[in-house]
Design a protein around this motif. Structure first.
Motif, PDB file in Angstrom:
ATOM      1  N   THR A  56     105.326  21.439  68.637  1.00  0.00           N
ATOM      2  CA  THR A  56     106.273  22.486  68.274  1.00  0.00           C
ATOM      3  C   THR A  56     105.900  23.053  66.911  1.00  0.00           C
ATOM      4  N   ARG A  57     105.844  24.361  66.825  1.00  0.00           N
ATOM      5  CA  ARG A  57     105.547  25.044  65.572  1.00  0.00           C
ATOM      6  C   ARG A  57     106.844  25.513  64.937  1.00  0.00           C
ATOM      7  N   VAL A  58     106.990  25.203  63.660  1.00  0.00           N
ATOM      8  CA  VAL A  58     108.184  25.596  62.925  1.00  0.00           C
ATOM      9  C   VAL A  58     107.849  26.801  62.051  1.00  0.00           C
ATOM     10  N   THR A  59     108.706  27.795  62.073  1.00  0.00           N
ATOM     11  CA  THR A  59     108.569  28.960  61.195  1.00  0.00           C
ATOM     12  C   THR A  59     109.931  29.270  60.598  1.00  0.00           C
ATOM     13  N   SER A  60     109.932  30.108  59.582  1.00  0.00           N
ATOM     14  CA  SER A  60     111.185  30.554  58.964  1.00  0.00           C
ATOM     15  C   SER A  60     111.102  32.061  58.771  1.00  0.00           C
ATOM     16  N   GLY A  61     111.856  32.783  59.550  1.00  0.00           N
ATOM     17  CA  GLY A  61     111.755  34.237  59.522  1.00  0.00           C
ATOM     18  C   GLY A  61     110.381  34.712  59.942  1.00  0.00           C
ATOM     19  N   GLY A  62     109.707  33.933  60.782  1.00  0.00           N
ATOM     20  CA  GLY A  62     108.357  34.256  61.225  1.00  0.00           C
ATOM     21  C   GLY A  62     107.268  33.788  60.294  1.00  0.00           C
ATOM     22  N   ALA A  63     107.631  33.313  59.100  1.00  0.00           N
ATOM     23  CA  ALA A  63     106.633  32.883  58.119  1.00  0.00           C
ATOM     24  C   ALA A  63     106.241  31.435  58.372  1.00  0.00           C
ATOM     25  N   PRO A  64     104.980  31.078  58.135  1.00  0.00           N
ATOM     26  CA  PRO A  64     104.562  29.686  58.306  1.00  0.00           C
ATOM     27  C   PRO A  64     105.236  28.788  57.277  1.00  0.00           C
ATOM     28  N   VAL A  65     105.521  27.564  57.653  1.00  0.00           N
ATOM     29  CA  VAL A  65     106.161  26.619  56.745  1.00  0.00           C
ATOM     30  C   VAL A  65     105.286  25.371  56.624  1.00  0.00           C
ATOM     31  N   TYR A  66     105.529  24.625  55.558  1.00  0.00           N
ATOM     32  CA  TYR A  66     104.943  23.289  55.426  1.00  0.00           C
ATOM     33  C   TYR A  66     106.025  22.274  55.746  1.00  0.00           C
ATOM     34  N   VAL A  67     105.757  21.413  56.733  1.00  0.00           N
ATOM     35  CA  VAL A  67     106.701  20.373  57.112  1.00  0.00           C
ATOM     36  C   VAL A  67     106.269  19.068  56.463  1.00  0.00           C
ATOM     37  N   TRP A  68     107.161  18.481  55.696  1.00  0.00           N
ATOM     38  CA  TRP A  68     106.840  17.241  54.988  1.00  0.00           C
ATOM     39  C   TRP A  68     106.662  16.087  55.975  1.00  0.00           C
ATOM     40  N   PRO A  69     105.727  15.191  55.676  1.00  0.00           N
ATOM     41  CA  PRO A  69     105.616  13.970  56.491  1.00  0.00           C
ATOM     42  C   PRO A  69     106.868  13.110  56.345  1.00  0.00           C
ATOM     43  N   GLY A  70     106.963  12.107  57.195  1.00  0.00           N
ATOM     44  CA  GLY A  70     108.121  11.222  57.142  1.00  0.00           C
ATOM     45  C   GLY A  70     109.220  11.684  58.069  1.00  0.00           C
ATOM     46  N   GLY A  71     110.369  11.078  57.920  1.00  0.00           N
ATOM     47  CA  GLY A  71     111.472  11.356  58.820  1.00  0.00           C
ATOM     48  C   GLY A  71     112.047  12.739  58.657  1.00  0.00           C
ATOM     49  N   GLY A  72     112.701  13.209  59.725  1.00  0.00           N
ATOM     50  CA  GLY A  72     113.371  14.493  59.689  1.00  0.00           C
ATOM     51  C   GLY A  72     112.425  15.676  59.713  1.00  0.00           C
ATOM     52  N   ILE A  73     112.981  16.873  59.611  1.00  0.00           N
ATOM     53  CA  ILE A  73     112.209  18.110  59.548  1.00  0.00           C
ATOM     54  C   ILE A  73     112.540  18.772  58.219  1.00  0.00           C
ATOM     55  N   THR A  74     111.837  18.348  57.182  1.00  0.00           N
ATOM     56  CA  THR A  74     112.009  18.908  55.844  1.00  0.00           C
ATOM     57  C   THR A  74     110.877  19.890  55.603  1.00  0.00           C
ATOM     58  N   PHE A  75     111.221  21.146  55.354  1.00  0.00           N
ATOM     59  CA  PHE A  75     110.191  22.179  55.316  1.00  0.00           C
ATOM     60  C   PHE A  75     110.284  23.006  54.045  1.00  0.00           C
ATOM     61  N   MET A  76     109.163  23.653  53.700  1.00  0.00           N
ATOM     62  CA  MET A  76     109.095  24.588  52.580  1.00  0.00           C
ATOM     63  C   MET A  76     108.468  25.879  53.068  1.00  0.00           C
ATOM     64  N   VAL A  77     108.935  27.005  52.520  1.00  0.00           N
ATOM     65  CA  VAL A  77     108.398  28.301  52.919  1.00  0.00           C
ATOM     66  C   VAL A  77     108.326  29.208  51.703  1.00  0.00           C
ATOM     67  N   ASP A  78     107.261  29.988  51.630  1.00  0.00           N
ATOM     68  CA  ASP A  78     107.078  30.994  50.587  1.00  0.00           C
ATOM     69  C   ASP A  78     107.955  32.188  50.934  1.00  0.00           C
ATOM     70  N   VAL A  79     108.949  32.464  50.104  1.00  0.00           N
ATOM     71  CA  VAL A  79     109.935  33.494  50.458  1.00  0.00           C
ATOM     72  C   VAL A  79     109.338  34.890  50.486  1.00  0.00           C
ATOM     73  N   THR A  80     108.204  35.105  49.808  1.00  0.00           N
ATOM     74  CA  THR A  80     107.603  36.439  49.831  1.00  0.00           C
ATOM     75  C   THR A  80     106.926  36.742  51.170  1.00  0.00           C
ATOM     76  N   GLN A  81     106.749  35.740  52.006  1.00  0.00           N
ATOM     77  CA  GLN A  81     106.149  35.953  53.318  1.00  0.00           C
ATOM     78  C   GLN A  81     107.200  36.286  54.387  1.00  0.00           C
TER      79      GLN A  81
END
Length: 482
Positions: free
Chosen positions: A396-421
């Protein structure tokens, strides 16, 4: 979503978040995202989809095993349904607002979209500047309220960590509200003024230069003082006897540095204040500040001791320069071995300009960070842990507003996204307080069925077009899409 108006007041009770507003006709709820329109609850902002075209699309990469390239972007959908404007799953047992199927390169795919309500969220703020903003762990404030703290500096940048559940919900009501407003403004690429206890006042905006104590930053340092010596030693060889690159972290001295030794640059008898690390590298030559090289000095000679009369000679030349080239002075030793400032030779001015040329533009970077909790995941599948596992297994690919995100390793789905994208206005809020941010999960339709997905709610992409439930915008190439 509750849509019936009460008989007595014609108000509608909205269940899009825990506040559960009663909205009167013609008005919007506390979040400004839902309104009462003729007795029906409607989403104020349109649902956004991205459409890829040659004019607005991404890179056109002609990778094909055989045959002529048809000009299409490889392995990319022409239309992508974002979660911006889609609505939420609150009170969490409901399927995601849109579960959309489409075909990509002959493969049946599904994209599950929802606007997550994030109490556990914040932003990581990278500020390209050599200037001192504040001590590590110092409190960062907006409108006088604590909204975060200073964290570890990185190469050429100061880092802030803002938001989080403790500021949103653990302090006063005003602290939570201001924190929420600050996070939303930063994530929507608006300027925000921050003050740091015991440090600077800085105006930050994603994709724009920072303004530190009223001064707009122009460039990011080329490197620390030692690295600058290594990069430009050859350009100084034979043109000046000594060079000191002033830096709050590691100040470099050419004649002592290994680069100078390999170029056979003789000792000059220079004496430096601060703590000597390795040859030609000095720590703590001055306190941090907004002056030369991120120190608190305005006179570079203040970091020098007396020259050694056994080594130094009258007439020796000295260049002192900062890591951005913003500050530079040229000196010649007089008969008493005191540096006297002189007009800088053109050959050295060229090297200072070269330092400036190699400095990248100073910008602010805002990464929105959040954890997709079990309730949000329940809108995707009736067994939420399967979604987490499918993300970690790259099904499964995770995106935020269509922008690529970085999903942290470990439990859960903790993600980061560059808001300018992300498209403009991608973030909202609910007054609990919490941020509302888009999140999309894309996977094969067969894998979605295997997750225990809400298959009865899958709808074809064409159904959105038929009902006119969306607003298409061009797919951003890079940076903020207007």
């Amino acid at each position: 979503m509750v849509t019936e108006a009460t008989a007595a007041t014609d108000k509608i009770r909205c269940d899009a978040c825990p506040v559960m507003c009663y909205i009167k006709p013609g008005a919007a709820g506390a979040c400004d995202r839902y309104a009462n329109h003729d007795g029906k609850l409607v989403r104020v902002d349109p649902h956004i989809i991205l459409e890829r075209t040659v004019e607005h699309g991404g890179r056109l990469v002609p990778f094909q095993a055989g045959g002529d390239w048809d000009g299409k972007i490889v392995h990319q959908p022409e239309t992508f349904v974002t979660a911006i404007g889609a609505g939420t799953t609150y009170p969490d047992y409901k399927p995601a607002p849109f579960i959309v199927s489409s075909e990509v390169d002959g493969v049946d795919m599904v994209t599950v979209v929802t606007e997550g309500i994030f109490s556990y969220c914040g932003v990581k703020l990278k500020i390209d500047t050599d200037r001192y903003l504040g001590a590590e762990t110092a409190t960062v404030r907006a409108q006088g309220e604590a909204v975060g703290h200073v964290t570890t500096s990185e190469y050429g940048s100061q880092m802030l960590s803002l938001g989080g559940v403790h500021h949103l919900t653990g302090g006063s009501k005003k602290e939570g509200r201001v924190t929420c407003d600050t996070l939303m403004d930063l994530s929507n690429c608006r300027p925000v003024e921050l003050t740091i206890d015991g440090g600077a006042t800085v105006i930050v905006q994603a994709g724009q230069p920072p303004v530190v104590n009223g001064v707009r930053e122009e460039r990011m340092r080329v490197g620390c003082g030692s690295a600058t010596i290594g990069m430009f030693a050859k350009q100084w060889h034979g043109k000046v006897d000594e060079v000191v690159v002033v830096d709050d972290h590691i100040t470099g001295v050419l004649s002592e540095h290994q680069a100078g030794k390999l170029l056979d640059i003789p000792d000059t008898g220079i004496k430096m204040k601060g703590r000597r690390s390795t040859p030609g590298r000095y720590f703590q030559v001055a306190d941090p500040g907004t002056g030369w090289g991120g120190t608190n000095i305005s006179d570079p000679l203040s970091i020098l001791g007396s020259f050694d009369p056994k080594v130094a000679k009258p007439g020796m030349s000295l260049l002192m320069v900062s890591t951005t080239g913003e500050h530079a002075s040229y000196y010649v030793l007089d008969a008493a071995l005191r540096p006297v400032e002189q007009e800088m030779p053109s050959s050295l001015r060229h090297s200072v300009e070269r330092i400036q040329e190699n400095c990248e533009p100073a910008l602010c970077t805002v990464l929105f960070m959040a954890g997709a909790g079990g309730s949000l995941r329940a809108g995707v599948t009736d067994n939420p842990v399967r979604l987490t596992r499918s993300v970690k297994d790259a099904l499964t690919r995770v995106t935020s507003g269509g922008a690529p995100v970085y999903v942290w390793p470990g439990g859960g789905i903790t993600f980061m996204v560059d808001v300018t994208q992300m498209p403009a206005g991608a973030f909202g809020y609910v007054p609990t307080p919490a941020l509302v941010a888009p999140i999309e999960f894309t996977l094969k339709l067969s894998d979605y069925a295997g997750l225990g997905g809400h298959m009865d709610y899958v709808r074809p992409l064409a159904s959105l077009r038929q009902n006119g439930e969306f607003r298409p915008i061009p797919w951003p190439i890079s940076g903020r899409q207007a």
